[in-house]
Scaffold this motif. Sequence first.
Motif, PDB file in Angstrom:
ATOM      1  N   GLY A 109       0.791  -1.225   0.000  1.00  0.00           N
ATOM      2  CA  GLY A 109       0.000   0.000   0.000  1.00  0.00           C
ATOM      3  C   GLY A 109       0.822   1.273   0.000  1.00  0.00           C
ATOM      4  O   GLY A 109       0.273   2.370   0.139  1.00  0.00           O
ATOM      5  N   ILE A 110       2.123   1.144  -0.155  1.00  0.00           N
ATOM      6  CA  ILE A 110       3.001   2.315  -0.096  1.00  0.00           C
ATOM      7  C   ILE A 110       2.791   3.233  -1.289  1.00  0.00           C
ATOM      8  O   ILE A 110       2.677   4.455  -1.130  1.00  0.00           O
ATOM      9  N   ALA A 111       2.709   2.683  -2.491  1.00  0.00           N
ATOM     10  CA  ALA A 111       2.498   3.518  -3.684  1.00  0.00           C
ATOM     11  C   ALA A 111       1.166   4.248  -3.591  1.00  0.00           C
ATOM     12  O   ALA A 111       1.078   5.440  -3.921  1.00  0.00           O
ATOM     13  N   SER A 112       0.129   3.572  -3.119  1.00  0.00           N
ATOM     14  CA  SER A 112      -1.189   4.216  -2.992  1.00  0.00           C
ATOM     15  C   SER A 112      -1.149   5.343  -1.964  1.00  0.00           C
ATOM     16  O   SER A 112      -1.664   6.439  -2.207  1.00  0.00           O
ATOM     17  N   ALA A 113      -0.543   5.095  -0.812  1.00  0.00           N
ATOM     18  CA  ALA A 113      -0.469   6.121   0.240  1.00  0.00           C
ATOM     19  C   ALA A 113       0.354   7.321  -0.232  1.00  0.00           C
ATOM     20  O   ALA A 113      -0.038   8.479  -0.018  1.00  0.00           O
ATOM     21  N   ALA A 114       1.485   7.066  -0.889  1.00  0.00           N
ATOM     22  CA  ALA A 114       2.324   8.158  -1.396  1.00  0.00           C
ATOM     23  C   ALA A 114       1.585   8.935  -2.481  1.00  0.00           C
ATOM     24  O   ALA A 114       1.641  10.172  -2.519  1.00  0.00           O
ATOM     25  N   THR A 115       0.883   8.221  -3.350  1.00  0.00           N
ATOM     26  CA  THR A 115       0.132   8.874  -4.418  1.00  0.00           C
ATOM     27  C   THR A 115      -0.935   9.790  -3.842  1.00  0.00           C
ATOM     28  O   THR A 115      -1.132  10.910  -4.321  1.00  0.00           O
ATOM     29  N   LYS A 116      -1.617   9.351  -2.791  1.00  0.00           N
ATOM     30  CA  LYS A 116      -2.627  10.204  -2.157  1.00  0.00           C
ATOM     31  C   LYS A 116      -2.001  11.485  -1.603  1.00  0.00           C
ATOM     32  O   LYS A 116      -2.579  12.570  -1.728  1.00  0.00           O
ATOM     33  N   LEU A 117      -0.812  11.366  -1.008  1.00  0.00           N
ATOM     34  CA  LEU A 117      -0.131  12.554  -0.493  1.00  0.00           C
ATOM     35  C   LEU A 117       0.231  13.516  -1.624  1.00  0.00           C
ATOM     36  O   LEU A 117       0.022  14.735  -1.510  1.00  0.00           O
ATOM     37  N   VAL A 118       0.756  12.989  -2.712  1.00  0.00           N
ATOM     38  CA  VAL A 118       1.146  13.840  -3.838  1.00  0.00           C
ATOM     39  C   VAL A 118      -0.094  14.433  -4.514  1.00  0.00           C
ATOM     40  O   VAL A 118      -0.072  15.586  -4.956  1.00  0.00           O
ATOM     41  N   LEU A 119      -1.177  13.690  -4.574  1.00  0.00           N
ATOM     42  CA  LEU A 119      -2.422  14.236  -5.113  1.00  0.00           C
ATOM     43  C   LEU A 119      -2.906  15.418  -4.277  1.00  0.00           C
ATOM     44  O   LEU A 119      -3.325  16.448  -4.816  1.00  0.00           O
ATOM     45  N   GLY A 120      -2.843  15.279  -2.956  1.00  0.00           N
ATOM     46  CA  GLY A 120      -3.228  16.389  -2.083  1.00  0.00           C
ATOM     47  C   GLY A 120      -2.369  17.617  -2.333  1.00  0.00           C
ATOM     48  O   GLY A 120      -2.872  18.747  -2.384  1.00  0.00           O
ATOM     49  N   PHE A 121      -1.075  17.407  -2.508  1.00  0.00           N
ATOM     50  CA  PHE A 121      -0.142  18.499  -2.820  1.00  0.00           C
ATOM     51  C   PHE A 121      -0.486  19.131  -4.170  1.00  0.00           C
ATOM     52  O   PHE A 121      -0.560  20.349  -4.300  1.00  0.00           O
ATOM     53  N   ALA A 122      -0.731  18.292  -5.176  1.00  0.00           N
ATOM     54  CA  ALA A 122      -1.002  18.774  -6.540  1.00  0.00           C
ATOM     55  C   ALA A 122      -2.296  19.567  -6.624  1.00  0.00           C
ATOM     56  O   ALA A 122      -2.342  20.647  -7.227  1.00  0.00           O
TER      57      ALA A 122
END
Length: 191
Positions: free
Chosen positions: A115-128
């Motif tokens: 689940g690391i890629a999903s969790a990191a992607t959610k963080l970057v989506l929030g930033f974007a």
Amino acid sequence: MPPELPYSTTLTEGQLLLRTPTEDDVAAICEAVAESAEHLQRWMAWCTPDYGRAQAQTFINSQPQAWREGRAYTFMIFDRQSGKLLGSCGLNRLDWLNRLANLGYWVRTAAAGQGIASAATKLVLGFALGQLELQRIEIVAAVGNTGSQRVAEKVGAKREALARNRCRTAGVQQDAYIYSIIPEDLSGKSE
């Protein structure tokens, strides 16, 4: 125009710390890429058989200017407790006129399926969608790359199209699925 954000930006959630790459990351990047080369070379054009210190150093050296110019926002993914590099997640191919970007990610083999890629992607989506105020994020996943497709789907991206010859990996042109996320997808206001 891209906003002026400090290059030393960090994002955190649970066990993950995402931060911009630094000189200290060269060895960790080389180790993670070497461990994962067999898988990464199938899907990541930048991961060539000769990837090593020179390529990692060139990548790191390019990031501060790309950030300042609003061309790329790359984060290295770390385990907060151990400090181990787990992969990378970031934005590239930014189109400021249309407020959109491509989002890419990779996770080292030993950390895959957690689940690391999903969790990191959610963080970057929030930033974007938050700090950068982008209005559309695209994820391009080669047809055979089911892991990347699953990540896109887990974060709520909508599969919009099958694009013929959309990406080139391992020296071969491949069809890819195009996924998108817009602000309403994360706020729960779309369909």
